[in-house]
Design an enzyme around this catalytic site. Structure first.
Site, PDB file in Angstrom:
ATOM      1  N   ASP A   1     -81.428  -6.745 -29.944  1.00  0.00           N
ATOM      2  CA  ASP A   1     -81.293  -5.856 -30.184  1.00  0.00           C
ATOM      3  C   ASP A   1     -81.310  -4.894 -28.810  1.00  0.00           C
ATOM      4  O   ASP A   1     -80.789  -4.042 -28.169  1.00  0.00           O
ATOM      5  CB  ASP A   1     -81.472  -5.318 -31.172  1.00  0.00           C
ATOM      6  CG  ASP A   1     -82.776  -5.425 -32.028  1.00  0.00           C
ATOM      7  OD1 ASP A   1     -83.447  -5.940 -31.427  1.00  0.00           O
ATOM      8  OD2 ASP A   1     -83.261  -4.305 -32.605  1.00  0.00           O
TER       9      ASP A   1
ATOM     10  N   ASP B   1     -75.419 -17.290 -26.988  1.00  0.00           N
ATOM     11  CA  ASP B   1     -73.671 -16.863 -26.968  1.00  0.00           C
ATOM     12  C   ASP B   1     -73.164 -15.854 -26.535  1.00  0.00           C
ATOM     13  O   ASP B   1     -72.597 -15.167 -25.520  1.00  0.00           O
ATOM     14  CB  ASP B   1     -73.617 -17.381 -27.815  1.00  0.00           C
ATOM     15  CG  ASP B   1     -71.610 -17.534 -27.978  1.00  0.00           C
ATOM     16  OD1 ASP B   1     -71.138 -17.680 -27.107  1.00  0.00           O
ATOM     17  OD2 ASP B   1     -71.489 -18.319 -29.164  1.00  0.00           O
TER      18      ASP B   1
ATOM     19  N   LYS C   1     -85.433 -12.567 -32.556  1.00  0.00           N
ATOM     20  CA  LYS C   1     -85.199 -11.372 -33.544  1.00  0.00           C
ATOM     21  C   LYS C   1     -86.870 -11.369 -34.903  1.00  0.00           C
ATOM     22  O   LYS C   1     -86.658 -11.325 -35.501  1.00  0.00           O
ATOM     23  CB  LYS C   1     -84.173 -11.809 -34.811  1.00  0.00           C
ATOM     24  CG  LYS C   1     -84.289  -9.952 -35.473  1.00  0.00           C
ATOM     25  CD  LYS C   1     -84.647  -8.922 -34.600  1.00  0.00           C
ATOM     26  CE  LYS C   1     -83.791  -7.450 -35.171  1.00  0.00           C
ATOM     27  NZ  LYS C   1     -84.556  -6.572 -34.894  1.00  0.00           N
TER      28      LYS C   1
ATOM     29  N   TYR D   1     -75.343 -22.692 -35.564  1.00  0.00           N
ATOM     30  CA  TYR D   1     -74.100 -23.215 -34.871  1.00  0.00           C
ATOM     31  C   TYR D   1     -74.080 -24.574 -35.489  1.00  0.00           C
ATOM     32  O   TYR D   1     -72.999 -24.680 -35.929  1.00  0.00           O
ATOM     33  CB  TYR D   1     -73.638 -22.796 -33.833  1.00  0.00           C
ATOM     34  CG  TYR D   1     -73.228 -21.505 -33.016  1.00  0.00           C
ATOM     35  CD1 TYR D   1     -73.209 -20.652 -33.689  1.00  0.00           C
ATOM     36  CD2 TYR D   1     -72.656 -21.739 -31.736  1.00  0.00           C
ATOM     37  CE1 TYR D   1     -72.842 -19.604 -33.554  1.00  0.00           C
ATOM     38  CE2 TYR D   1     -72.942 -20.551 -30.634  1.00  0.00           C
ATOM     39  CZ  TYR D   1     -72.530 -19.322 -32.007  1.00  0.00           C
ATOM     40  OH  TYR D   1     -72.644 -18.150 -31.111  1.00  0.00           O
TER      41      TYR D   1
ATOM     42  N   ASP E   1     -72.443 -13.667 -22.343  1.00  0.00           N
ATOM     43  CA  ASP E   1     -70.970 -12.962 -22.176  1.00  0.00           C
ATOM     44  C   ASP E   1     -71.413 -12.165 -21.642  1.00  0.00           C
ATOM     45  O   ASP E   1     -70.943 -11.324 -20.596  1.00  0.00           O
ATOM     46  CB  ASP E   1     -70.221 -12.952 -23.389  1.00  0.00           C
ATOM     47  CG  ASP E   1     -69.460 -14.323 -23.445  1.00  0.00           C
ATOM     48  OD1 ASP E   1     -69.801 -15.356 -22.821  1.00  0.00           O
ATOM     49  OD2 ASP E   1     -69.628 -14.887 -25.015  1.00  0.00           O
TER      50      ASP E   1
END
Length: 781
Positions: free
Chosen positions: A640, A664, A608, A557, A668
């Site tokens: 994942d 993020d 990852k 980001y 959620d």
């Protein structure tokens, strides 16, 4: 300012050098916020230079922190039995510090208590100066740490003069016997009928200062005719020749946490306030700080009339301290405020301090309480601090008001603490939920002896409408100066089409950057009362309690280069960079390990690392930091798989730490397991400075101003503010328990409503939470 002669330097260094020789290789930790700051720092560094000790052998704490001290000891002596290279071996502070450390110890869980007590027992010496600890405090400290404190007596004017022995009997309740070369006498009252042996403690020492700088008369008045310094402390000698400090000899002098304060100086400053007609300042006995600065104020006539009309105090403690902070040092500000019709005076017209003190301490004609919380029928709330006359001058016409609730926290005896909180109501339902959370904070805080100074500031769309920017400079400045920030919600359809720099969400990013918060803590807990609201099967959702720790200011980001361009084939492209530096991963990892340590001791790092170099680096650094936390079980999971496991078997997770983009998404996802984002709080923390606390839901403009919002996420954010922002875990627990109690009674807002429960609005839900906080007090009484 003081002037010291050469004899002082030689005497002081010789004493300290001998002590260091006896202790051997030591690494002292000194609380730098209360001990004699300037002189001791100079003298310690000077002694290190003269005797070739490395300067870093003495570690000063720039700001007193209960958690910081315990943590420093645990880092010095980890539970695995090892010892850090820079381990603390000697600790010194004033009595106040040990009382606060005991309070902090009591707030820990059993595992942390065991680790803390074990670490403290490894120190070679602990010392206390100024006066002796109360016997119960001394005994409790010895039971926790195994240390019988080396208690001593000193003042800035002569440093140390009396001490219990390093090796020998350290007598509790006393400060010991004089150092070699130091003369001490008790100047008893000249009243021939006085046979108590109590008098003013007077000192003559080679380490005595020469004079108060450019104050010859003050210097002369501070010494007896035979050259003894008048300490202003009352004392006596016990049957074994040990000195006992009994308190101050003058009502005009207060001793607050190691500071010697002049009541006359504080009175002089407060009398400058336009509302104050008369003022009396005195010290009230306080278990933790010795004296508490109490201000008794008689408002001027116009202010009296105004408060009669409005039924509000002419001035609050928060307003007085805010006004006086530029005139007085923080430790001189009053912590208790009484508003009286008049001051009792003697025949000569002088304020009778003895009468004031008697009224204040004995409760004559006063309501005895630490704080009172009142919600009037019109919804206004305010705190009445400390003690007030039976007929407080700001409630001369109580019949004109109809109190819907009056709660007097008379049962609490906790020391009053003050915090400054910046409130950012924001947009949509933000002002509604912030109003509820503020009331709950006030009540829960008052029951723990906590006072809040709230300051509301504009942010988001409301700030855009008001001043044309989403985060005004004044708002950011207020936030940075406060102890914590509580945000409601920002955004709305009205500003969706604005340019990026004029969107409400840009203000939030700017606020996070300005506060330097980098760690986002978002709990996802399925409450037993709401398990049926989850979209997962009951047997999967029941008992889920996950904390997601997300890195907030790095990664893809914010990484550079980023932007738009064309590739070698001339095609238009967009690109971002996932990049992390060592310090960014290390600091978020430590936050996650600390969080896991306070929960169930399990941490899962999500990355990852099978594909991305940035994730390989992330995993490498997390593993390195894990060595500092052998008591926390660390595991790793690809993102994942983690996304799948969160909906397949979420109970396997305790604490998750991950980078910005993965956090993020996963936070959620975890939030939806609970059934409603209207129940979920969050905290954003930095290395220092105030944290940012907010519900995870949006501004919900479609239900704004309709009394339909669920305030519980914001209320629980206030609980996180207390727990993670201020370290006030007891007050946080009051709020958490009150929310559970309210849900147990069946109260539900529309987003969590189900058949068989009572549908309520935002305001009524807030009232029910307040009642539940109240009921905890009633049960305790």
């Amino acid at each position: 300012m003081f002037d010291f002669g050469a004899d002082f330097v030689q005497f002081w260094l010789n004493c300290r050098f001998k002590l260091w020789q006896k202790l051997g290789n030591t690494h002292p930790l000194i609380n730098f916020s209360i001990v004699y700051r300037y002189i001791i720092s100079i003298k310690l560094q000077l002694s290190c230079l003269l005797f070739r000790f490395p300067i870093d052998m003495v570690e000063f704490m720039p700001k007193f922190s209960v958690r910081g001290i315990w943590q420093r000891w645990r880092e010095s002596y980890p539970p695995n039995g090892s010892k850090a290279d820079d381990a603390i071996t000697v600790f010194t502070g004033v009595p106040t510090i040990y009382s606060r450390l005991i309070q902090g110890y009591g707030a820990m869980d059993s595992d942390q208590q065991a680790a803390s007590a074990s670490a403290a027992r490894q120190l070679r010496l602990m010392m206390s100066g100024s006066s002796a600890l109360p016997l119960p405090v001394m005994q409790e400290w010895e039971a926790i740490t195994g240390h019988r404190l080396l208690e001593r007596y000193g003042m800035t004017e002569f440093v140390m003069a009396i001490s219990n022995p390093l090796r020998g009997v350290r007598k509790a309740g006393t400060v010991g016997k004089p150092f070699p070369g130091v003369q001490v006498k008790i100047a008893e009252d000249q009243n021939e009928n006085d046979t108590t042996g109590v008098g003013e403690l007077c000192i003559r020492s080679p380490s005595m200062f020469k004079e108060y700088w450019k104050l010859p008369q003050v210097t002369e008045d501070s010494f007896t005719d035979d050259g003894f310094f008048r300490t202003g402390d009352a004392g006596k000698i016990d049957e074994d020749g040990y000195y006992v400090i009994l308190g101050r000899t003058s009502a005009d002098i207060m001793k607050v946490g190691g500071y010697k304060l002049s009541a006359l100086e504080i009175e002089s400053a407060l009398l400058e306030h336009p509302v104050v007609a008369e003022c009396c300042v005195l010290g009230l006995p306080d278990k933790t700080y010795g004296d508490a600065v109490c201000a008794i104020i008689v408002p001027e006539e116009a202010a009296k009339r105004k408060q009669e009309e409005s039924s509000k105090p002419a001035i609050s403690l928060e307003e007085l301290c805010e006004w006086a902070k530029d005139k007085l040092a923080p430790y001189k500000l009053p912590t208790r405020l009484f508003l009286w019709e008049s001051l009792p005076r003697n025949a000569m017209g002088k304020a009778c301090l003895g009468c004031c003190n008697a009224y204040s301490t004995e409760g004559h004609g006063l309501v005895r309480s630490t704080a009172r919380y009142i919600t009037w029928a019109n919804g206004r709330n305010f705190m009445i601090n400390a003690l007030h006359p039976i007929k407080p001058i700001f409630l001369l016409k109580p019949a004109s008001l109809r109190p819907s609730r009056i709660r007097c926290a008379a049962a609490t005896t906790k020391q009053s603490k003050r915090y400054s909180i910046t409130l950012l109501p924001g947009d949509g339902i933000g002002p509604e939920v912030i109003y509820v959370a503020k009331n709950v904070l006030n009540l829960a805080g008052s029951l723990e002896g906590i006072e809040f100074n709230f300051q509301e500031m504009p942010m988001g769309g409301s700030a855009l409408d008001l001043v044309g920017v989403p985060l005004p400079d004044e708002t950011l400045l207020a936030a940075k100066k406060s102890d914590a920030v509580l945000l409601g919600a920002i955004g709305g359809y009205k500003w969706d089409k604005n340019e990026k720099h004029l969107k409400p969400e840009t203000g939030l990013l700017q606020l996070r950057e300005g506060l330097e918060v980098f760690a986002n803590l978002r709990p996802a807990t399925v409450l037993p009362q709401l398990v049926d609201a989850s979209t997962l099967k009951k047997e999967v959702a029941e008992g889920v309690d996950v904390m997601v720790v997300r890195e907030l200011t790095g990664g893809i980001y914010f990484g550079k280069p980023r932007g738009f361009g064309t590739n070698e084939d001339g095609e238009e492209i967009g690109f971002n960079t996932e990049v992390y530096a060592t310090y960014e991963v290390d600091r978020i990892a430590r936050v996650a390990f600390e969080t896991a340590r306070k929960r169930h001791g399990k941490l899962c790092s999500v990355d990852k690392a099978n594909v991305l170099e940035a994730s390989m680096f992330w995993r490498k650094r997390v593993i390195a930091i894990a060595a500092e936390y052998p008591d926390v079980e660390l595991s790793h999971m690809y993102v994942d798989n983690a996304a799948m496991q969160l909906v397949r078997n979420p109970k396997q997770f305790d604490t998750i730490v991950t980078n910005n983009i993965f956090g993020d998404i996963l936070s959620d996802e975890a939030s939806m397991i609970t059934g409603s984002i209207g129940m979920l709080p969050s905290a954003s923390l930095g290395s220092s400075g105030p944290g940012l606390f907010e519900p995870i839901h949006g501004s919900a403009p479609d239900i704004a101003n309709q009394d339909k919002a669920n305030p519980l996420a914001t209320v629980l954010s206030a609980a996180m503010l207390l727990k993670y922002g201020l370290g006030e875990e007891n007050a946080a627990k009051r709020i958490e328990n009150a929310v559970l109690d309210t849900l147990n009674k069946g109260f539900r807002t529309g987003d969590i409503y189900s058949a068989g429960n009572k549908l309520v609005g935002c305001k009524e839900m807030g009232e029910e939470v307040l009642k539940s906080v109240d009921s905890q007090v009633a049960a305790a009484v």
